[in-house]
Scaffold this active site. Sequence first.
Site, PDB file in Angstrom:
ATOM      1  N   VAL A  69      34.142  43.216 107.262  1.00  0.00           N
ATOM      2  CA  VAL A  69      35.446  42.614 106.982  1.00  0.00           C
ATOM      3  C   VAL A  69      35.491  42.350 105.484  1.00  0.00           C
ATOM      4  O   VAL A  69      34.627  41.657 104.958  1.00  0.00           O
ATOM      5  CB  VAL A  69      35.625  41.294 107.775  1.00  0.00           C
ATOM      6  CG1 VAL A  69      36.935  40.620 107.405  1.00  0.00           C
ATOM      7  CG2 VAL A  69      35.560  41.558 109.272  1.00  0.00           C
ATOM      8  N   GLY A 116      26.282  45.961 104.991  1.00  0.00           N
ATOM      9  CA  GLY A 116      26.652  45.729 106.381  1.00  0.00           C
ATOM     10  C   GLY A 116      27.924  44.917 106.564  1.00  0.00           C
ATOM     11  O   GLY A 116      28.328  44.648 107.689  1.00  0.00           O
ATOM     12  N   GLN A 117      28.584  44.538 105.473  1.00  0.00           N
ATOM     13  CA  GLN A 117      29.825  43.766 105.575  1.00  0.00           C
ATOM     14  C   GLN A 117      30.923  44.655 106.144  1.00  0.00           C
ATOM     15  O   GLN A 117      31.184  45.736 105.634  1.00  0.00           O
ATOM     16  CB  GLN A 117      30.232  43.245 104.195  1.00  0.00           C
ATOM     17  CG  GLN A 117      31.506  42.442 104.183  1.00  0.00           C
ATOM     18  CD  GLN A 117      31.953  42.090 102.768  1.00  0.00           C
ATOM     19  OE1 GLN A 117      31.605  42.770 101.812  1.00  0.00           O
ATOM     20  NE2 GLN A 117      32.726  41.034 102.652  1.00  0.00           N
ATOM     21  N   HIS A 164      32.183  36.160 103.539  1.00  0.00           N
ATOM     22  CA  HIS A 164      31.909  35.178 104.588  1.00  0.00           C
ATOM     23  C   HIS A 164      30.408  35.026 104.741  1.00  0.00           C
ATOM     24  O   HIS A 164      29.648  35.975 104.574  1.00  0.00           O
ATOM     25  CB  HIS A 164      32.568  35.544 105.917  1.00  0.00           C
ATOM     26  CG  HIS A 164      32.213  36.894 106.458  1.00  0.00           C
ATOM     27  ND1 HIS A 164      32.733  38.069 105.926  1.00  0.00           N
ATOM     28  CD2 HIS A 164      31.404  37.262 107.482  1.00  0.00           C
ATOM     29  CE1 HIS A 164      32.260  39.096 106.622  1.00  0.00           C
ATOM     30  NE2 HIS A 164      31.438  38.628 107.555  1.00  0.00           N
ATOM     31  N   ASN A 166      32.840  30.931 115.414  1.00  0.00           N
ATOM     32  CA  ASN A 166      32.707  32.376 115.522  1.00  0.00           C
ATOM     33  C   ASN A 166      33.298  32.896 116.828  1.00  0.00           C
ATOM     34  O   ASN A 166      33.130  32.285 117.874  1.00  0.00           O
ATOM     35  CB  ASN A 166      31.221  32.740 115.422  1.00  0.00           C
ATOM     36  CG  ASN A 166      30.999  34.158 114.984  1.00  0.00           C
ATOM     37  OD1 ASN A 166      31.660  35.075 115.449  1.00  0.00           O
ATOM     38  ND2 ASN A 166      30.061  34.351 114.082  1.00  0.00           N
ATOM     39  N   HIS A 199      27.396  33.604 107.238  1.00  0.00           N
ATOM     40  CA  HIS A 199      27.014  33.206 108.596  1.00  0.00           C
ATOM     41  C   HIS A 199      26.051  32.028 108.510  1.00  0.00           C
ATOM     42  O   HIS A 199      25.106  32.050 107.711  1.00  0.00           O
ATOM     43  CB  HIS A 199      26.279  34.352 109.310  1.00  0.00           C
ATOM     44  CG  HIS A 199      27.090  35.584 109.487  1.00  0.00           C
ATOM     45  ND1 HIS A 199      27.757  35.866 110.654  1.00  0.00           N
ATOM     46  CD2 HIS A 199      27.348  36.624 108.647  1.00  0.00           C
ATOM     47  CE1 HIS A 199      28.382  37.024 110.529  1.00  0.00           C
ATOM     48  NE2 HIS A 199      28.146  37.507 109.318  1.00  0.00           N
ATOM     49  N   HIS A 237      36.311  40.377 103.307  1.00  0.00           N
ATOM     50  CA  HIS A 237      36.559  38.991 102.893  1.00  0.00           C
ATOM     51  C   HIS A 237      35.185  38.321 102.921  1.00  0.00           C
ATOM     52  O   HIS A 237      34.515  38.319 103.956  1.00  0.00           O
ATOM     53  CB  HIS A 237      37.511  38.316 103.877  1.00  0.00           C
ATOM     54  CG  HIS A 237      37.947  36.939 103.472  1.00  0.00           C
ATOM     55  ND1 HIS A 237      38.964  36.291 104.131  1.00  0.00           N
ATOM     56  CD2 HIS A 237      37.531  36.081 102.512  1.00  0.00           C
ATOM     57  CE1 HIS A 237      39.154  35.098 103.583  1.00  0.00           C
ATOM     58  NE2 HIS A 237      38.271  34.947 102.606  1.00  0.00           N
ATOM     59  N   GLN A 242      26.449  39.261 103.975  1.00  0.00           N
ATOM     60  CA  GLN A 242      26.386  40.692 103.725  1.00  0.00           C
ATOM     61  C   GLN A 242      27.461  40.986 102.678  1.00  0.00           C
ATOM     62  O   GLN A 242      28.643  41.000 102.990  1.00  0.00           O
ATOM     63  CB  GLN A 242      26.607  41.456 105.027  1.00  0.00           C
ATOM     64  CG  GLN A 242      25.446  41.201 105.997  1.00  0.00           C
ATOM     65  CD  GLN A 242      25.840  41.431 107.439  1.00  0.00           C
ATOM     66  OE1 GLN A 242      26.793  40.850 107.915  1.00  0.00           O
ATOM     67  NE2 GLN A 242      25.082  42.283 108.113  1.00  0.00           N
TER      68      GLN A 242
END
Length: 175
Positions: free
Chosen positions: A94, A91-92, A98, A29, A100, A96, A85
């Site tokens: 980007v 709350g996403q 992903h 990250n 966490h 794409h 998200q």
Amino acid sequence: MSMAQLFFYKFDVTRQAFFRSRHSFGLVNLKPIVPGHVLVVPKRVVPRLSDLTPEEISDLFGSIQKVGLAIERAYSAQSLTVACQDGPAAGQSVPHVHVHILPRKWEDFGGHNDRVYPAIDENETALPEDLVKAHKLRQTKPQELHIDNEGREPRSIEEMEKEASWLTSFFSDES
């Protein structure tokens, strides 16, 4: 043998990758919330989980399991926070998919472990701007970004590459 380029949305993150499967990859990250905070991302750029094929979903969650076990070992964690998200209203920031993965210990956030969720939201909000700035800096000259977001400074590509190289050692050749 050269490895195929990996993209997180439109950003080349090949040097930050530490794990690859058929359809997914793990990357360190830019601004980890806790040491060892990584992302697992499908290779195909799609905005939502529902856009993935059943094979890609299976591979993604199998990868999350493998990466999570390795991250727990690498960072001597007692648990993991795994969060996705899925869409802008969640709350996403980007477009794409992903996921966490954060290695967790009882003493995180002064023992108030649910404080991780607002931290993930804040991290996600700043991510697009941080990625653009990091990408621009990488194309000009290596230097660190100076953006304050909860006191977490974005890391240099060299720092992330070093961590990615170390994390690679936690996986067998079968991945």
